[in-house]
Design an enzyme around this catalytic site. Sequence first.
Site, PDB file in Angstrom:
ATOM      1  N   ASN A 120       0.878  -1.173   0.000  1.00 13.33           N
ATOM      2  CA  ASN A 120       0.000   0.000   0.000  1.00 13.33           C
ATOM      3  C   ASN A 120       0.915   1.223   0.000  1.00 13.33           C
ATOM      4  O   ASN A 120       1.464   1.589   1.045  1.00 13.33           O
ATOM      5  CB  ASN A 120      -0.905   0.008   1.226  1.00 13.33           C
ATOM      6  N   GLU A 180      -5.780  -4.639  10.717  1.00 17.24           N
ATOM      7  CA  GLU A 180      -4.796  -3.578  10.887  1.00 17.24           C
ATOM      8  C   GLU A 180      -5.072  -2.828  12.181  1.00 17.24           C
ATOM      9  O   GLU A 180      -5.831  -1.856  12.202  1.00 17.24           O
ATOM     10  CB  GLU A 180      -4.930  -2.580   9.720  1.00 17.24           C
ATOM     11  N   GLU A 194      -6.956   4.927   7.812  1.00 16.73           N
ATOM     12  CA  GLU A 194      -6.521   6.298   7.490  1.00 16.73           C
ATOM     13  C   GLU A 194      -7.593   7.039   6.694  1.00 16.73           C
ATOM     14  O   GLU A 194      -7.644   8.260   6.690  1.00 16.73           O
ATOM     15  CB  GLU A 194      -5.184   6.258   6.726  1.00 16.73           C
ATOM     16  N   LYS A 230       0.185   4.187  -0.266  1.00 17.14           N
ATOM     17  CA  LYS A 230      -0.469   5.344   0.343  1.00 17.14           C
ATOM     18  C   LYS A 230      -0.241   6.569  -0.574  1.00 17.14           C
ATOM     19  O   LYS A 230      -0.208   6.404  -1.801  1.00 17.14           O
ATOM     20  CB  LYS A 230       0.037   5.540   1.777  1.00 17.14           C
ATOM     21  N   HIS A 253      -9.743   1.397   4.814  1.00 20.62           N
ATOM     22  CA  HIS A 253      -8.478   1.616   5.546  1.00 20.62           C
ATOM     23  C   HIS A 253      -8.715   2.667   6.628  1.00 20.62           C
ATOM     24  O   HIS A 253      -9.375   3.684   6.386  1.00 20.62           O
ATOM     25  CB  HIS A 253      -7.375   2.061   4.590  1.00 20.62           C
ATOM     26  N   GLY A 306       2.145   2.424  10.959  1.00 17.08           N
ATOM     27  CA  GLY A 306       3.115   3.506  10.831  1.00 17.08           C
ATOM     28  C   GLY A 306       3.874   3.829  12.106  1.00 17.08           C
ATOM     29  O   GLY A 306       4.625   4.797  12.169  1.00 17.08           O
ATOM     30  N   SER A 339       3.071  -2.061  10.627  1.00 20.65           N
ATOM     31  CA  SER A 339       4.513  -2.134  10.930  1.00 20.65           C
ATOM     32  C   SER A 339       5.139  -3.487  10.645  1.00 20.65           C
ATOM     33  O   SER A 339       5.997  -3.965  11.386  1.00 20.65           O
ATOM     34  CB  SER A 339       4.771  -1.701  12.382  1.00 20.65           C
TER      35      SER A 339
HETATM   36  O1  LIG Z   1      -1.818  -0.361   4.563  1.00 23.05           O
HETATM   37  C1  LIG Z   1      -0.812  -0.562   5.244  1.00 23.05           C
HETATM   38  C2  LIG Z   1      -0.904  -0.391   6.696  1.00 23.05           C
HETATM   39  O2  LIG Z   1      -1.509   0.838   6.979  1.00 23.05           O
HETATM   40  C3  LIG Z   1       0.401  -0.568   7.417  1.00 23.05           C
HETATM   41  O3  LIG Z   1       1.248   0.501   7.170  1.00 23.05           O
HETATM   42  P1  LIG Z   1       2.742   0.369   7.781  1.00 23.05           P
HETATM   43  O4  LIG Z   1       3.329  -0.906   7.218  1.00 23.05           O
HETATM   44  O5  LIG Z   1       3.471   1.619   7.304  1.00 23.05           O
HETATM   45  O6  LIG Z   1       2.585   0.305   9.297  1.00 23.05           O
END
Ligand SMILES: O=C[C@H](O)COP(=O)(O)O
Length: 251
Positions: free
Chosen positions: A9, A167, A97, A11, A95, A173, A212
């Site tokens: 992802n 998640e 976010e 983002k 998601h 993050g 993470s």
């Molecule tokens: O979509 C991915 C998740 O939000 C995990 O993000 P991350 O690997 O940066 O913690």
Amino acid sequence: MRRKLVVANWKMHGDLAQNKVLFDAFRQRLDHLTSADIAVCVPYPYLFQAQQELQGSHIAWGAQNVAKHEVGAYTGEVSARMLKDFGASYVIVGHSERSTAYCESDENIAAKFVVARKSGITPVLCLGETLAERESGLCHQVIASQIDAVLKTVGAGVFAHAVVSYEPVWAIGTGLSATPGQAQQVHAFIRDRIAALDVHAAETVRILYGGSVNPLNASQLFVMPDIDGGLIGRCSLNANDFEEICRAACQ
Ligand SMILES: O=C[C@H](O)COP(=O)(O)O
């Protein structure tokens, strides 16, 4: 036996030049890792580039959101049919976010899940609790309400061969992943909830862990019986890290 799936992802990161470097590195490093499924979910403007760069490879691509409507006067929205136009195989829905920033209700997210399935795109339904909810002992209650929104809307059958991603919001993050035991416990809870309505769907749905994931913890997470892969944020922007995580999924 469910095939492992690792979804990047990105983002809101990247540009045409940076993406080209990463796509080339992914093709070079990941194309031979065929014992797991791999996908990259890019920002909408880069779907064409993903299609151009990944066509013919073992790596699928997709988007990070989709409209809940199929077509119509919804300014700024992108439909599942438009994602299909660019060969998208996956779309992330719900998601945290997004659901936090844009007040997406469980019902809206369920509608997006359904519209994706209807269009032949595999939805990656994100579920997860906040730290406050976990510390108050509400984790199962929160996860249950998120998954029940889809179950109530369309039943459990839609989960057959679909993808769900657990998640924990407090792990996204932060560098602080859930332990393999914590993740496994919630994954088993999710699978049991689906199994109560449809055993086949529960056996075939792939439940990813996101929050993470990195080259150091991926193997311990992916060996857990109900963890079928990962949804990777930060580490998917680094070819070395993402390759290591995909390798862990191929073990
Ligand atoms: O979509 C991915 C998740 O939000 C995990 O993000 P991350 O690997 O940066 O913690």
